[in-house]
Design an enzyme around this catalytic site. Structure first.
Site, PDB file in Angstrom:
ATOM      1  N   HIS A  28     -61.562  88.908 -87.858  1.00  0.00           N
ATOM      2  CA  HIS A  28     -61.945  87.651 -86.313  1.00  0.00           C
ATOM      3  C   HIS A  28     -60.565  88.745 -85.578  1.00  0.00           C
ATOM      4  O   HIS A  28     -59.510  87.922 -86.169  1.00  0.00           O
ATOM      5  CB  HIS A  28     -62.286  86.622 -86.290  1.00  0.00           C
ATOM      6  CG  HIS A  28     -62.333  86.058 -85.069  1.00  0.00           C
ATOM      7  ND1 HIS A  28     -62.339  87.105 -83.986  1.00  0.00           N
ATOM      8  CD2 HIS A  28     -61.711  85.052 -84.907  1.00  0.00           C
ATOM      9  CE1 HIS A  28     -62.359  86.109 -82.872  1.00  0.00           C
ATOM     10  NE2 HIS A  28     -61.843  84.738 -83.365  1.00  0.00           N
ATOM     11  N   ASN A  83     -58.257  87.741 -77.815  1.00  0.00           N
ATOM     12  CA  ASN A  83     -59.506  87.462 -79.155  1.00  0.00           C
ATOM     13  C   ASN A  83     -60.311  86.980 -78.134  1.00  0.00           C
ATOM     14  O   ASN A  83     -61.065  86.682 -76.950  1.00  0.00           O
ATOM     15  CB  ASN A  83     -59.305  85.319 -79.223  1.00  0.00           C
ATOM     16  CG  ASN A  83     -60.334  85.400 -80.306  1.00  0.00           C
ATOM     17  OD1 ASN A  83     -61.108  85.598 -80.668  1.00  0.00           O
ATOM     18  ND2 ASN A  83     -59.637  83.770 -80.767  1.00  0.00           N
ATOM     19  N   CYS A  94     -66.223  82.038 -82.309  1.00  0.00           N
ATOM     20  CA  CYS A  94     -65.723  83.530 -83.029  1.00  0.00           C
ATOM     21  C   CYS A  94     -66.619  84.016 -84.583  1.00  0.00           C
ATOM     22  O   CYS A  94     -66.472  85.074 -84.493  1.00  0.00           O
ATOM     23  CB  CYS A  94     -64.413  83.259 -83.316  1.00  0.00           C
ATOM     24  SG  CYS A  94     -63.855  82.547 -81.715  1.00  0.00           S
TER      25      CYS A  94
HETATM   26  N1  COA Z   1     -46.024  80.279 -72.881  1.00  0.00           N
HETATM   27  C1  COA Z   1     -45.335  79.466 -73.598  1.00  0.00           C
HETATM   28  N2  COA Z   1     -45.197  78.813 -74.272  1.00  0.00           N
HETATM   29  C2  COA Z   1     -46.273  77.938 -75.216  1.00  0.00           C
HETATM   30  C3  COA Z   1     -47.159  78.671 -74.540  1.00  0.00           C
HETATM   31  C4  COA Z   1     -46.674  79.975 -73.542  1.00  0.00           C
HETATM   32  N3  COA Z   1     -48.424  80.372 -72.955  1.00  0.00           N
HETATM   33  N4  COA Z   1     -48.323  77.768 -75.076  1.00  0.00           N
HETATM   34  C5  COA Z   1     -47.636  76.859 -75.820  1.00  0.00           C
HETATM   35  N5  COA Z   1     -46.576  76.343 -75.141  1.00  0.00           N
HETATM   36  C6  COA Z   1     -45.840  76.136 -75.581  1.00  0.00           C
HETATM   37  C7  COA Z   1     -45.526  74.691 -76.040  1.00  0.00           C
HETATM   38  O1  COA Z   1     -46.020  74.024 -74.710  1.00  0.00           O
HETATM   39  C8  COA Z   1     -45.584  74.117 -77.228  1.00  0.00           C
HETATM   40  O2  COA Z   1     -44.019  74.031 -76.403  1.00  0.00           O
HETATM   41  P1  COA Z   1     -43.460  72.511 -77.001  1.00  0.00           P
HETATM   42  O3  COA Z   1     -43.180  72.518 -78.104  1.00  0.00           O
HETATM   43  O4  COA Z   1     -42.031  72.377 -75.468  1.00  0.00           O
HETATM   44  O5  COA Z   1     -44.603  71.367 -76.737  1.00  0.00           O
HETATM   45  C9  COA Z   1     -44.426  75.413 -77.890  1.00  0.00           C
HETATM   46  O6  COA Z   1     -44.696  77.005 -77.213  1.00  0.00           O
HETATM   47  C10 COA Z   1     -45.179  75.433 -79.172  1.00  0.00           C
HETATM   48  O7  COA Z   1     -46.461  75.240 -79.071  1.00  0.00           O
HETATM   49  P2  COA Z   1     -47.246  75.763 -79.933  1.00  0.00           P
HETATM   50  O8  COA Z   1     -48.065  74.870 -80.294  1.00  0.00           O
HETATM   51  O9  COA Z   1     -46.747  74.517 -81.804  1.00  0.00           O
HETATM   52  O10 COA Z   1     -47.173  77.006 -80.712  1.00  0.00           O
HETATM   53  P3  COA Z   1     -48.179  77.971 -82.314  1.00  0.00           P
HETATM   54  O11 COA Z   1     -46.586  78.564 -83.078  1.00  0.00           O
HETATM   55  O12 COA Z   1     -48.847  76.838 -83.039  1.00  0.00           O
HETATM   56  O13 COA Z   1     -48.768  78.737 -81.855  1.00  0.00           O
HETATM   57  C11 COA Z   1     -50.828  79.475 -80.694  1.00  0.00           C
HETATM   58  C12 COA Z   1     -49.423  78.683 -80.553  1.00  0.00           C
HETATM   59  C13 COA Z   1     -51.930  78.871 -79.987  1.00  0.00           C
HETATM   60  C14 COA Z   1     -51.218  81.186 -80.737  1.00  0.00           C
HETATM   61  C15 COA Z   1     -50.930  79.605 -82.591  1.00  0.00           C
HETATM   62  O14 COA Z   1     -50.643  77.631 -82.644  1.00  0.00           O
HETATM   63  C16 COA Z   1     -52.835  79.963 -82.512  1.00  0.00           C
HETATM   64  O15 COA Z   1     -52.831  80.723 -82.495  1.00  0.00           O
HETATM   65  N6  COA Z   1     -53.549  78.872 -82.870  1.00  0.00           N
HETATM   66  C17 COA Z   1     -54.449  79.623 -83.349  1.00  0.00           C
HETATM   67  C18 COA Z   1     -55.627  79.800 -82.128  1.00  0.00           C
HETATM   68  C19 COA Z   1     -57.375  80.532 -82.757  1.00  0.00           C
HETATM   69  O16 COA Z   1     -57.413  81.494 -83.679  1.00  0.00           O
HETATM   70  N7  COA Z   1     -57.566  79.842 -82.106  1.00  0.00           N
HETATM   71  C20 COA Z   1     -59.256  80.771 -82.093  1.00  0.00           C
HETATM   72  C21 COA Z   1     -59.829  80.834 -83.529  1.00  0.00           C
HETATM   73  S1  COA Z   1     -61.183  81.013 -83.439  1.00  0.00           S
END
Ligand code: COA
Length: 324
Positions: A251, A281, A114
């Site tokens: 980004h 993204n 990224c």
């Molecule tokens: N739909 C519904 N529920 C979902 C889901 C989806 N698409 N994806 C994950 N969940 C659930 C998880 O299973 C988890 O459930 P649980 O609590 O029963 O285990 C719950 O939602 C919370 O997940 P969590 O990972 O804690 O959520 P979060 O608030 O951290 O958000 C992201 C997840 C991925 C959106 C976030 O962490 C993020 O954006 N991270 C950075 C990603 C990124 O930028 N990557 C590229 C970098 S270049």
């Protein structure tokens, strides 16, 4: 006299097919509400089956060249930043070179996921500053849809396909007026974080293309810290404060990361270019796509000070400060 790289044209290409959150609900256990609330994403563009990364890159490259009024034969450098190349080899850049009709110079790929566009821009800028290159095309292009595990709701809702590009041109100017073009670039990586964001395949790792794997929460935590740090670093290096910057072009991974970074820097959100809601993204394409959108719709004007930043797998992260 001092030599600087001016951005003389921006280009963009998004595949026609739009996949909404509602459509994803039919594939994985997710909801429009969850995706919007946790990421700000409402839709993403997905490449057609017969569209490769090089096809997207060519479209964005042509757009940038035509807006710059520069022909492909005038280019002496072409860099494509991508983590989703057409093939293991040769580089996607050489395929793009042939399709654009660029017959001289050199073309190669850069891989910083990224952060790829920032790494490619920094590389092209250094070639121009050193006097070896006069005109460069820098493209960020991705088809992340090909490396997603479409059964993994944690990752498949977050990404999209696309390409963005800029044309850089060398300009010699007196030291006193050298505050134009790419003013600084800062690049970082720390390979100890490999396991937080990677693809579990590749030519030397099982001979499959593999799928993207991510510890989202951990990546999020590092992203907000590293991006605020790299913005601070760029400002300090140029004796500036956030108030001096007209536009932040980050980004586009997650709206909450953009807001977190802006808050940490005390930077007004209405001066942050946001496309993640419509593009999701797009990895190395996200920064040049956002830049092109804001330049073409007139928000970013000539003379504006614009700060580009990104973070990605590796980890890699970096910034570029540009006077447009
Ligand atoms: N739909 C519904 N529920 C979902 C889901 C989806 N698409 N994806 C994950 N969940 C659930 C998880 O299973 C988890 O459930 P649980 O609590 O029963 O285990 C719950 O939602 C919370 O997940 P969590 O990972 O804690 O959520 P979060 O608030 O951290 O958000 C992201 C997840 C991925 C959106 C976030 O962490 C993020 O954006 N991270 C950075 C990603 C990124 O930028 N990557 C590229 C970098 S270049």
């Amino acid at each position: 006299m001092i030599r600087r790289s001016l951005i003389v044209g921006c280009g963009a290409y998004l595949p026609e097919r739009i996949v909404t959150n509602e459509e994803l609900v039919t594939r994985v256990d997710t909801s429009d509400e969850w995706i919007r609330e946790r990421t700000g994403i409402t839709q993403r563009h997905i490449a057609a089956d017969d569209q490769k990364t090089s096809d997207l890159a060519v479209m964005a490259g042509r757009d940038a060249l035509s807006r710059a009024g520069i022909s492909a034969e005038q280019l002496d450098l072409l860099i494509v930043a991508t983590a989703t190349p057409d093939n293991t080899f040769p580089s996607t850049a050489t395929k793009v070179q042939a399709q654009l009709g660029m017959t001289g110079g050199a073309a190669f790929d850069i891989q910083a996921v990224c952060s790829g566009f920032i790494f490619a821009l920094a590389t092209a800028d250094n070639f121009i500053r050193s006097g070896t290159v006069k005109t460069a095309l820098v493209i960020g292009a991705e088809t992340f849809s090909r490396i997603l595990d479409w059964n993994d709701r944690n990752t498949c809702v977050l990404f999209g396909d696309g390409a963005g590009a800029v044309v850089l041109k060398a300009a010699d100017m007196p030291n006193s007026t050298a505050e134009l073009g790419v003013l600084s670039t800062h690049l970082h990586s720390d390979g100890r974080y490999h396991d937080l964001l990677y693809v579990d395949g590749g030519p030397s790792s099982g001979q499959t293309v593999g799928h993207l794997r991510m510890e989202g929460k951990e990546v999020f935590r590092h992203a907000v810290v590293n991006l605020a740090k790299v913005v601070d670093e760029a400002l300090t290096a140029n004796n500036l404060t956030p108030k001096d910057i007209q536009w932040l072009v980050p980004h586009q991974a997650n709206r909450r990361i953009l807001e977190g970074t802006a808050r940490k820097l005390n930077f007004p959100l209405d001066q942050v270019v946001v496309t993640v809601d419509r593009h999701a993204n797009t990895s190395a394409a996200s920064v040049p796509l956002a830049l092109a959108e804001a330049v073409h719709d007139g928000r970013i004007k000539q003379g504006d000070l614009v700060l580009l930043e990104a973070m990605g797998g590796g980890f890699t992260w970096g910034s570029a400060l540009v006077r447009m």
